[in-house]
Design a protein around this motif. Structure first.
Motif, PDB file in Angstrom:
ATOM      1  N   ALA A 161     -59.941  19.241  -5.946  1.00 45.69           N
ATOM      2  CA  ALA A 161     -60.443  19.943  -4.739  1.00 45.69           C
ATOM      3  C   ALA A 161     -59.900  19.215  -3.414  1.00 45.69           C
ATOM      4  CB  ALA A 161     -61.791  19.617  -4.794  1.00 45.69           C
ATOM      5  N   GLY A 162     -59.090  19.763  -2.749  1.00 48.79           N
ATOM      6  CA  GLY A 162     -58.943  18.941  -1.532  1.00 48.79           C
ATOM      7  C   GLY A 162     -58.828  19.461  -0.283  1.00 48.79           C
ATOM      8  N   CYS A 163     -58.247  19.275   0.715  1.00 48.40           N
ATOM      9  CA  CYS A 163     -58.285  19.738   2.338  1.00 48.40           C
ATOM     10  C   CYS A 163     -57.896  21.219   2.306  1.00 48.40           C
ATOM     11  CB  CYS A 163     -57.710  18.868   3.172  1.00 48.40           C
ATOM     12  SG  CYS A 163     -57.998  17.234   3.099  1.00 48.40           S
ATOM     13  N   LEU A 164     -58.293  21.981   3.307  1.00 47.02           N
ATOM     14  CA  LEU A 164     -57.967  23.330   3.559  1.00 47.02           C
ATOM     15  C   LEU A 164     -56.459  23.191   3.888  1.00 47.02           C
ATOM     16  CD1 LEU A 164     -60.783  24.386   5.918  1.00 47.02           C
ATOM     17  CD2 LEU A 164     -60.428  24.876   3.395  1.00 47.02           C
ATOM     18  N   GLU A 165     -55.587  24.319   3.699  1.00 42.15           N
ATOM     19  CA  GLU A 165     -54.181  24.450   3.939  1.00 42.15           C
ATOM     20  C   GLU A 165     -54.249  24.065   5.545  1.00 42.15           C
ATOM     21  OE1 GLU A 165     -51.312  25.705   2.419  1.00 42.15           O
ATOM     22  OE2 GLU A 165     -52.227  25.544   0.493  1.00 42.15           O
ATOM     23  N   LYS A 166     -53.024  23.450   5.804  1.00 35.78           N
ATOM     24  CA  LYS A 166     -52.549  23.044   6.922  1.00 35.78           C
ATOM     25  C   LYS A 166     -53.510  22.191   7.654  1.00 35.78           C
ATOM     26  CE  LYS A 166     -49.905  26.958   8.728  1.00 35.78           C
ATOM     27  NZ  LYS A 166     -50.927  27.833   7.980  1.00 35.78           N
ATOM     28  N   ASN A 167     -54.593  21.538   6.795  1.00 37.72           N
ATOM     29  CA  ASN A 167     -55.687  20.841   7.613  1.00 37.72           C
ATOM     30  C   ASN A 167     -55.771  19.596   6.797  1.00 37.72           C
ATOM     31  OD1 ASN A 167     -57.327  20.744   9.654  1.00 37.72           O
ATOM     32  ND2 ASN A 167     -58.479  22.455   9.198  1.00 37.72           N
ATOM     33  N   VAL A 196     -50.740  20.713  -0.492  1.00 35.16           N
ATOM     34  CA  VAL A 196     -49.582  21.714  -0.966  1.00 35.16           C
ATOM     35  C   VAL A 196     -48.924  21.047  -2.096  1.00 35.16           C
ATOM     36  CG1 VAL A 196     -47.429  22.879  -0.114  1.00 35.16           C
ATOM     37  CG2 VAL A 196     -49.503  22.350   1.454  1.00 35.16           C
ATOM     38  N   GLU A 197     -48.628  19.735  -1.978  1.00 36.74           N
ATOM     39  CA  GLU A 197     -47.893  19.012  -3.149  1.00 36.74           C
ATOM     40  C   GLU A 197     -48.976  19.037  -4.609  1.00 36.74           C
ATOM     41  OE1 GLU A 197     -44.845  17.463  -3.477  1.00 36.74           O
ATOM     42  OE2 GLU A 197     -44.522  18.534  -1.607  1.00 36.74           O
ATOM     43  N   ALA A 198     -50.325  19.042  -4.397  1.00 37.52           N
ATOM     44  CA  ALA A 198     -51.006  19.102  -5.488  1.00 37.52           C
ATOM     45  C   ALA A 198     -51.101  20.578  -5.803  1.00 37.52           C
ATOM     46  CB  ALA A 198     -52.611  18.641  -5.060  1.00 37.52           C
ATOM     47  N   ARG A 199     -50.917  21.525  -5.227  1.00 33.34           N
ATOM     48  CA  ARG A 199     -51.021  22.987  -5.740  1.00 33.34           C
ATOM     49  C   ARG A 199     -49.721  23.142  -6.454  1.00 33.34           C
ATOM     50  NH1 ARG A 199     -53.676  27.219  -5.200  1.00 33.34           N
ATOM     51  NH2 ARG A 199     -55.004  26.578  -3.531  1.00 33.34           N
ATOM     52  N   LYS A 200     -48.669  22.492  -5.995  1.00 36.30           N
ATOM     53  CA  LYS A 200     -47.377  22.625  -6.906  1.00 36.30           C
ATOM     54  C   LYS A 200     -47.633  22.099  -8.558  1.00 36.30           C
ATOM     55  CE  LYS A 200     -44.412  21.905  -2.962  1.00 36.30           C
ATOM     56  NZ  LYS A 200     -43.299  20.860  -2.398  1.00 36.30           N
ATOM     57  N   ASN A 205     -59.278  24.686  -2.120  1.00 35.19           N
ATOM     58  CA  ASN A 205     -59.065  24.102  -0.933  1.00 35.19           C
ATOM     59  C   ASN A 205     -60.472  24.176  -0.213  1.00 35.19           C
ATOM     60  OD1 ASN A 205     -56.292  25.198  -1.587  1.00 35.19           O
ATOM     61  ND2 ASN A 205     -55.922  23.815  -0.122  1.00 35.19           N
ATOM     62  N   LEU A 206     -60.971  22.848   0.029  1.00 35.23           N
ATOM     63  CA  LEU A 206     -62.441  22.891   0.562  1.00 35.23           C
ATOM     64  C   LEU A 206     -62.388  22.060   1.865  1.00 35.23           C
ATOM     65  CD1 LEU A 206     -64.363  22.274  -2.771  1.00 35.23           C
ATOM     66  CD2 LEU A 206     -63.940  24.491  -1.631  1.00 35.23           C
ATOM     67  N   ALA A 207     -63.260  22.326   2.708  1.00 36.05           N
ATOM     68  CA  ALA A 207     -63.518  21.397   4.126  1.00 36.05           C
ATOM     69  C   ALA A 207     -64.654  20.480   3.462  1.00 36.05           C
ATOM     70  CB  ALA A 207     -63.750  22.325   5.161  1.00 36.05           C
ATOM     71  N   SER A 208     -64.603  19.201   4.352  1.00 30.65           N
ATOM     72  CA  SER A 208     -65.649  18.404   3.976  1.00 30.65           C
ATOM     73  C   SER A 208     -67.010  18.797   4.098  1.00 30.65           C
ATOM     74  CB  SER A 208     -65.280  17.130   4.640  1.00 30.65           C
ATOM     75  OG  SER A 208     -65.421  17.377   6.090  1.00 30.65           O
TER      76      SER A 208
END
Lengths: 137, 233, 305, 415
Positions: free
Chosen positions: A64-70, A78-82, A105-108
């Motif tokens: 679980a990480g930040c929103l795209e482009k954020n 993006v690296e994690a999604r790959k 992709n989650l915001a805090s």
């Protein structure tokens, strides 16, 4: 009560952990079978760590990480999604089922979405069944 | 650099069928740079193979090693301790590595985990394109620095064929037409005159079709006396 | 006279020549070739026999040529560089010549990825221009490419292809010049739909005086349906089909009739272009329509010259 | 969580802070920052693209008093010993890291290098050339027309300029809307459109924005193109995601300096800053960290030129100056808690890390192997997991620790 599932969540310090803590604060009881590992950025999580988790018997792993482009580090998410996509391919070709690995992709402040992500993974584990290697360990 | 791509995981598992103690051998030069056979890929492939073995009850023992270059005997000799008791080595270096290992360890089966493809370069991180086919008789001085032998699907030497359109080769949109690029390059260099003269049929003897090639640097070859004086190491 | 073939005599006499194309069958029996030969007899001065077109294995071009000659037709044997190296090429030329073949068309050939055996290894030892150089040396110097003397030199009327619709356009005339310099006697162009671009190309050809050094036959291909028109426009690389023609085919009540009409209009117009010495009709999978097109274009009878 | 022995003490690297700031730009923001820093005892090198600081007449001040105060301040600019002015300068690159930068630049043909603890970009990248026909005025000129009660044509279009950074202040877009509202109140028959990429109207500004909508002012987002040909003189086409394609005939266009975002991203790249898709410099939260960017020690003063009241410019410049002085007042900066480090034996110099790092921390050293600038590394670990030769590891997040954690975690929560 169904056998507790072994689900691992890699959460980045910014988006992922924020959402996880928010979910915990809101007492939206997400299942106790989730173990959270925090990393500075999801970009650090390597395909090797994901595969090791499955070999050790994990039923599902999600990041679980930040929103795209954020992303705090611009494109760690993006690296994690790959890497999650790579993991899906390996799990599919070995017959374990690529759905056992996922990225959200989650915001805090998205505590509810974090809980929903956990529920999605629990649903998948119930559908795919426990990891056959889990019993041995 | 030499560019290669790992064989699909299923295919590798089939190749390893019947073996139990396997050493996955990686290499730090070309194949690491094209993200196919470096130490990281060795780790990931080994973990995937252990996962397969556990799931399918193969009972494989997977060991890992990565050397500086798998095409040099001295470095391949370094894997001797690890090869002890193994019945197969899965090399994910280029084909040269797999063959060097087999030559040095004739008792252990050396299996290819990687498909060596071509000599090329990354046009952007993660995308590698063929640039040179090793034809042994370079014509780049006639074609504005763009090789028609491997970058033109038909290795034409006298200008684009009838299928070149919008800068793309007839075989598909993914493939740029080498001769369109040659034309633009020579135009830029002001040497379009090079396209006027007909290039006669090429001498292919120094290329692969001339048989396996050997390059000798005489000044580096040890003479008989040197060999005797130095003795076997 | 280089080969004293019917096609050569007509072109050198200045008469407007007509050639057509026959696709060899995927069969071991010559009957189908005889049937096609019978249908098309008298509708053209020479008939091209494609060489494994689009890299699909078919009866060999030389074998079909023999059948055509038995029926009294003049064959143009097409020889690509995809399937044979210079050794096989020279031996095929000697064999064809011995069997009476006079006209040979030198082509690079479609890449095998178009065909039904993509895994095949292609050859491309030489390209079409180098093929012309080799064949001309056999004819004019009576020698193989490496210099060995031939007891009897082949008589050949050498042809090549030209595609004014491929890129880069500015280079296309230079390439024709290279083919003329390499030994081409006549040239058959890709099928023409973009008349404006073809005329612009012919202008540049005339400016270099190439239309006198090599006989240019303008290629045409009658369209059977709107679907074929779209296929040609989008799927065939190096082909330009203007929207106007695609529209005509779409709106046509009887597409086949419209296809024939367009083809005849094109031929009439091509006759008026200075430097065009003939027309090459490529009726792919529709060979039986050639006689009608030739007669409607006012180009019959095609008796032997 | 993970086994204690695998956790390693962080090795810290100390960088001595150079007590000097390098300010780029000739606008009001740059002048105020230079003066503020000089007052607090720091030397300042100011690299100006032109010859003289911009004339104050260009700026709209809320009152004569504030203009005079600014004038007095500006006079002392040339007389303050701590500020060294460089004229006709262009920056070529900014190397190093926070506390220890090396700014290389050219000053009227001669090359120069200045060392500094902090770098401030207060220079707007020049205006985007846009032809919009004859009837274009700036927002402050519009203000004067309203105050002077001049006749205003029937169709007016306000086009909001694009700021230099992603955090352009709220005052910018609100000054627009106030003018529009002023016109609408005077003459309701005038048709007013506002074209903007996004409205910044937080807090009190929200009321002005809602009042404008209520008064019938039409807002559009998205791109526009302008054409005047014989059959369609003076025709503006707007492509709004909601309204679709709209054609209007503006008689007066109020347009602010829209910065040329292309040259803006070139400028940003020289300073090692990253830009968003449109070319605006990514800036962190402007209220908590005024002027800060993702590169520690490099600040951006996103001047909106003359379109906002100079007082806002000044207040923002002062805030940035205080951020900088907070940095420069430290003698040492400590870096290196969770940074990556390279094992030179294993490195194949394949450049994967150099290409992927968001902060340009890795570089190929003299030995032909990769090295990581400790001060630039932000510990994200992207390079660590990408390195094909496993040559990079990260203190405190080593592979061994990550593997141990995943092994323990996969035993399940109860395990």
């Amino acid at each position: 009560m169904s056998q507790t599932k072994r689900i691992i969540a890699y959460c980045c310090e910014h988006g992922g952990m924020g959402a996880a803590e928010r979910a915990a604060k809101e007492q939206s009881q997400f299942a106790s079978d989730v173990v959270i590992i925090s990393v500075e950025c999801l970009g650090r999580v390597d395909l090797l760590h994901l595969l090791q988790a499955f070999r050790e018997g994990a039923d599902a792993v999600f990041v679980a990480g930040c929103l795209e482009k954020n992303c705090h580090h611009l494109y760690g998410n993006v690296e994690a999604r790959k890497k999650v996509d790579q993991a899906k391919r390996v799990l599919d070709s070995l017959g374990l089922g690529g759905d056992r690995a996922e990225m959200f992709n989650l915001a805090s402040n998205q505590g509810l979405e974090f809980k929903q992500s956990v529920d999605i993974m629990i649903g998948r584990v119930e559908r795919l069944g426990p990891n056959p290697l889990g019993a041995k360990k | 650099m030499i560019i290669g791509e790992q064989k699909p995981l299923k295919e590798i598992c089939d190749i390893l069928e019947g073996h139990h103690r396997i050493l996955v051998a990686g290499c730090r030069s070309c194949v690491a740079i094209c993200l196919a056979g470096g130490e990281k890929e060795v780790g990931i492939l080994s973990e995937s193979l252990r996962l397969h073995s556990d799931l399918a009850g193969k009972g494989w023992e997977i060991d890992e090693v990565t050397v500086e270059r798998q095409c040099e005997n001295e470095w391949v000799r370094e894997i001797a301790p690890k090869i002890e008791g193994k019945d197969a080595v899965l090399s994910i270096a280029c084909g040269v590595g797999a063959q060097t290992i087999q030559a040095m360890y004739p008792k252990v089966r050396s299996l290819p985990g990687l498909n060596t493809s071509n000599m090329g370069a990354p046009i952007e991180p993660g995308i590698f394109m063929e640039r040179c086919g090793g034809c042994g008789d370079c014509v780049l001085h006639l074609t504005g620095g763009i090789c028609p032998i491997v970058r033109c699907a038909k290795s034409l030497l006298n200008g684009p064929c009838g299928g070149s359109q919008n800068g793309k080769c007839e075989i598909g949109k993914e493939t740029p037409c080498a001769w369109e690029e040659i034309y633009q390059s020579l135009k830029e260099l002001g040497r379009l005159d090079l396209l006027e003269a007909n290039i006669p049929p090429k001498d292919w003897t120094p290329s692969r079709s001339g048989g396996p090639r050997k390059i000798v640097r005489p000044e580096a070859v040890m003479s008989e006396t040197e060999r005797q004086l130095r003795g076997e190491r | 006279m280089k080969a004293d073939s019917n096609l050569e005599r007509i072109l050198t006499s200045g008469k407007f020549a007509v050639t057509a194309e026959i696709g060899p069958p995927r069969s071991a029996s010559a009957d189908l070739v005889r049937k096609k030969a019978e249908e098309m007899k008298g509708s053209a001065d020479a008939f091209n026999l494609t060489d494994n077109q689009t890299a699909m294995s078919r009866m060999s071009s030389i074998a079909c040529a023999v059948v055509l000659m038995q029926q009294g037709l003049e064959p143009v044997v097409q020889m690509t560089c995809r399937d044979r190296n210079r050794i096989a090429m020279q031996s095929d030329v000697l064999g064809a010549s011995a069997l009476g073949v006079l006209d040979i068309l030198c082509l690079s050939g479609d890449h095998q990825s178009f065909g039904n055996m993509k895994e095949a290894k292609n050859v491309y030892d030489v390209d079409s221009i180098q093929e012309l150089m080799i064949l001309r040396k056999m004819r004019d110097e009576g020698k193989l490419w490496n210099g060995d003397e031939l007891d009897v030199a082949p008589k050949l009327f050498l042809g090549a292809a030209a595609n004014p619709f491929a890129d880069p356009f500015e280079f296309r005339v230079t390439r024709l010049g290279k083919k003329a310099a390499a030994g081409a006697d006549f040239v058959q162009t890709q099928s023409i739909y973009d008349m404006e671009r073809f005329e612009k190309w012919m202008g540049l050809v005339r400016a270099r005086g190439l239309h006198e050094r090599v006989h240019i036959l303008a290629g045409v291909m009658p369209l059977k349906s709107h679907k074929v028109a779209l296929y040609m426009k989008n799927k065939v690389s190096g082909m330009i089909v203007p929207d106007a023609i695609v529209e005509r085919m779409r709106n046509a009540k009887d597409p086949k009739e419209e296809g024939v009409l367009i083809c005849v209009e094109q031929i009439d117009h091509l006759k008026s272009i200075e430097g065009v010495h003939g027309v090459h009709i490529m009726a792919v999978n529709w060979e039986e329509i050639v006689p009608r097109i030739v007669s409607e274009a006012g180009l019959t009878p095609r008796n032997r010259y | 969580m993970s086994p204690v022995p695998l956790r390693s003490p962080e090795s810290l690297v100390k960088t001595e802070v150079v007590k000097r700031a390098v300010v780029l730009g000739d606008g009001l923001g740059a002048s105020i920052i230079s003066l503020e820093l000089a007052d607090q005892g720091f030397d300042v090198d100011r690299l100006m693209p032109g010859n003289e600081p911009m004339d104050l007449a260009l700026y709209a001040f809320p009152s004569e008093l504030s203009r005079n105060v600014a004038l007095v301040k500006m006079k002392s600019l040339s007389s303050t010993p701590r500020i060294r002015l460089h004229r006709d300068c262009t920056v070529s690159s900014v190397a190093g890291s926070a506390g220890d930068f090396e700014v290389s630049f050219t000053e009227a043909k001669s090359k120069g290098i200045i060392k500094g603890g902090a770098v401030v970009l207060a220079q707007d990248p020049g205006l985007a050339a846009v032809d919009l026909g004859p009837t274009v005025v700036s927002n402050s000129e519009m203000r004067r027309m309203i105050e002077g009660d001049e006749t205003i044509p029937r169709v007016v279009v306000f086009i909001e300029g694009s700021g230099m950074t992603t955090a352009c202040p709220a005052q910018g877009s609100t000054a627009f809307i106030e003018n529009a509202l002023e016109i609408k109140r005077k003459r309701t028959d005038i048709q007013i459109y506002v074209l903007t990429k996004d409205i910044h109207a937080p807090g009190a500004f929200e009321r002005t924005y809602q009042a404008a909508q209520a008064s019938g002012i039409v807002f559009f987002r998205g791109d526009f193109s302008y054409r005047s040909s014989q059959d369609e003189p003076n025709c503006m086409i707007i492509r709004d995601p909601v309204a679709g394609e709209v054609k209007i005939r503006p008689e007066l266009i109020v347009r602010d300096e829209a910065f040329d975002l292309g040259s803006n991203s070139n400028l940003a790249r020289k300073l090692g800053l990253s830009v968003d898709r449109e070319g605006r410099i990514l800036s962190i939260n402007t209220r908590l960290h005024p002027g800060e960017t993702i590169r520690e020690g490099v600040f951006v003063c996103h001047g909106l030129g003359a379109s906002i009241l100079a007082s806002d410019n000044i207040s923002e410049a002062c805030a940035i100056a205080s951020s900088i002085s907070e940095l420069l007042s430290k003698d040492f900066l400590e870096h290196g808690a969770e940074v990556a480090f390279v094992d030179k034996e294993k490195c194949s110099a394949c450049l994967a890390c150099v290409r992927i790092c968001p902060y340009d921390a890795p570089f190929i050293g003299e030995k032909g192997k990769a090295e990581i600038r400790i001060a630039s590394c932000q510990g994200c670990g992207i390079c660590v997991s990408l390195c094909p030769s496993k040559a990079i590891d990260q203190s405190n997040w080593t592979d061994a620790k990550m593997s141990a954690e995943s092994e323990i975690a996969s035993k399940g929560a109860s395990g």
